[in-house]
Design an enzyme around this catalytic site. Sequence first.
Site, PDB file in Angstrom:
ATOM      1  N   LYS A  14     -32.004 -69.683 -73.897  1.00 51.30           N
ATOM      2  CA  LYS A  14     -31.742 -71.127 -74.039  1.00 51.30           C
ATOM      3  C   LYS A  14     -32.854 -71.969 -73.407  1.00 51.30           C
ATOM      4  O   LYS A  14     -33.320 -72.925 -74.007  1.00 51.30           O
ATOM      5  CB  LYS A  14     -30.381 -71.496 -73.410  1.00 51.30           C
ATOM      6  CG  LYS A  14     -29.203 -70.788 -74.068  1.00 51.30           C
ATOM      7  CD  LYS A  14     -27.881 -71.367 -73.602  1.00 51.30           C
ATOM      8  CE  LYS A  14     -27.541 -71.062 -72.150  1.00 51.30           C
ATOM      9  NZ  LYS A  14     -27.307 -69.612 -71.852  1.00 51.30           N
ATOM     10  N   ARG A  89     -19.595 -75.428 -70.238  1.00 53.02           N
ATOM     11  CA  ARG A  89     -19.435 -73.984 -70.064  1.00 53.02           C
ATOM     12  C   ARG A  89     -17.977 -73.579 -69.973  1.00 53.02           C
ATOM     13  O   ARG A  89     -17.669 -72.405 -69.780  1.00 53.02           O
ATOM     14  CB  ARG A  89     -20.138 -73.590 -68.771  1.00 53.02           C
ATOM     15  CG  ARG A  89     -21.095 -72.442 -68.870  1.00 53.02           C
ATOM     16  CD  ARG A  89     -21.711 -72.271 -67.488  1.00 53.02           C
ATOM     17  NE  ARG A  89     -22.598 -71.158 -67.403  1.00 53.02           N
ATOM     18  CZ  ARG A  89     -23.924 -71.235 -67.530  1.00 53.02           C
ATOM     19  NH1 ARG A  89     -24.505 -72.370 -67.794  1.00 53.02           N
ATOM     20  NH2 ARG A  89     -24.644 -70.150 -67.398  1.00 53.02           N
ATOM     21  N   ARG A 128     -36.373 -60.779 -66.265  1.00 52.19           N
ATOM     22  CA  ARG A 128     -36.717 -62.137 -65.819  1.00 52.19           C
ATOM     23  C   ARG A 128     -36.712 -62.241 -64.294  1.00 52.19           C
ATOM     24  O   ARG A 128     -37.428 -63.059 -63.725  1.00 52.19           O
ATOM     25  CB  ARG A 128     -35.684 -63.097 -66.421  1.00 52.19           C
ATOM     26  CG  ARG A 128     -35.902 -64.553 -66.125  1.00 52.19           C
ATOM     27  CD  ARG A 128     -34.952 -65.415 -66.908  1.00 52.19           C
ATOM     28  NE  ARG A 128     -33.595 -65.397 -66.353  1.00 52.19           N
ATOM     29  CZ  ARG A 128     -32.568 -66.056 -66.865  1.00 52.19           C
ATOM     30  NH1 ARG A 128     -32.717 -66.754 -67.982  1.00 52.19           N
ATOM     31  NH2 ARG A 128     -31.389 -66.018 -66.311  1.00 52.19           N
ATOM     32  N   ARG A 134     -35.062 -65.565 -59.346  1.00 46.79           N
ATOM     33  CA  ARG A 134     -33.708 -66.097 -59.136  1.00 46.79           C
ATOM     34  C   ARG A 134     -32.802 -65.038 -58.532  1.00 46.79           C
ATOM     35  O   ARG A 134     -32.683 -63.945 -59.065  1.00 46.79           O
ATOM     36  CB  ARG A 134     -33.115 -66.550 -60.476  1.00 46.79           C
ATOM     37  CG  ARG A 134     -33.578 -67.925 -60.899  1.00 46.79           C
ATOM     38  CD  ARG A 134     -33.135 -68.277 -62.286  1.00 46.79           C
ATOM     39  NE  ARG A 134     -31.707 -68.088 -62.556  1.00 46.79           N
ATOM     40  CZ  ARG A 134     -31.128 -68.415 -63.696  1.00 46.79           C
ATOM     41  NH1 ARG A 134     -31.840 -68.936 -64.677  1.00 46.79           N
ATOM     42  NH2 ARG A 134     -29.846 -68.215 -63.868  1.00 46.79           N
ATOM     43  N   ARG A 146     -21.525 -62.484 -64.466  1.00 42.39           N
ATOM     44  CA  ARG A 146     -21.890 -63.629 -65.321  1.00 42.39           C
ATOM     45  C   ARG A 146     -21.510 -63.358 -66.773  1.00 42.39           C
ATOM     46  O   ARG A 146     -21.085 -64.260 -67.498  1.00 42.39           O
ATOM     47  CB  ARG A 146     -23.382 -63.929 -65.200  1.00 42.39           C
ATOM     48  CG  ARG A 146     -23.697 -64.664 -63.898  1.00 42.39           C
ATOM     49  CD  ARG A 146     -25.137 -64.503 -63.493  1.00 42.39           C
ATOM     50  NE  ARG A 146     -26.058 -65.199 -64.354  1.00 42.39           N
ATOM     51  CZ  ARG A 146     -27.381 -64.986 -64.358  1.00 42.39           C
ATOM     52  NH1 ARG A 146     -27.898 -64.090 -63.545  1.00 42.39           N
ATOM     53  NH2 ARG A 146     -28.160 -65.663 -65.160  1.00 42.39           N
TER      54      ARG A 146
END
Length: 190
Positions: A14, A89, A128, A134, A146
């Site tokens: 996204k 969300r 990532r 992160r 998640r």
Amino acid sequence: MKYYILFGPPGAGKGTQAKALAEKYKLKHLSTGDLLRKEIAAGTQLGLKAKELIEKGCLVPDEVVEGMIESAFKTVKDVDGFLLDGFPRTIAQAEALDAILERSGETVTSVLSIMIPDEMVISRISGRAAVEGRADDANIETIKNRIATYHKQTEPEIAYYRSAGKYNEVDGVGSIEEVRDRLFAVVDAL
Ligand code: ADP
């Protein structure tokens, strides 16, 4: 004003696709994840609370993100619309968004959904983690939570927007350019 929602599981791409869409269609990209990470970096009270939840793979409370989005709508000028990334969300957030927009006579233009299978979510996010640093990307249990949170709390929005005739899905498997062109085709056909 246009109000596009960029939808999809974590790691669907996204953030990457948002940049291309925002530039092509003169939209303001609003990522609730980015806004929350700014609060964390600034060490605010809100940031401290958010950090704990984010690192567990849970969602922050609806009111928090709803407030951030509503104030961004009021302050951003000189755009043709907004591209919401990571919001709404939950069904409650989707209903709150409808209410916020209705107060100014506006409505959600369309949902652009990028779909990838769960196995790809794990491999992309793990990859990532090394690049973006992160904390919520670095832990496999957090990633799994998640994904579970996405299925339980976010996926029901598909039916919500489908019944409103606003749901458009593209295959998120492929190169960045391939997925981008699929999204451009959806927007151009609207
Ligand atoms: P990703 O799409 O990879 O999950 P985001 O940057 O969109 O990453 O979000 C990171 C985290 O921030 C989420 O896992 C969640 O804890 C929190 N968050 C972001 N947006 C929302 C939202 N709309 N409602 C509640 N929590 C959110």
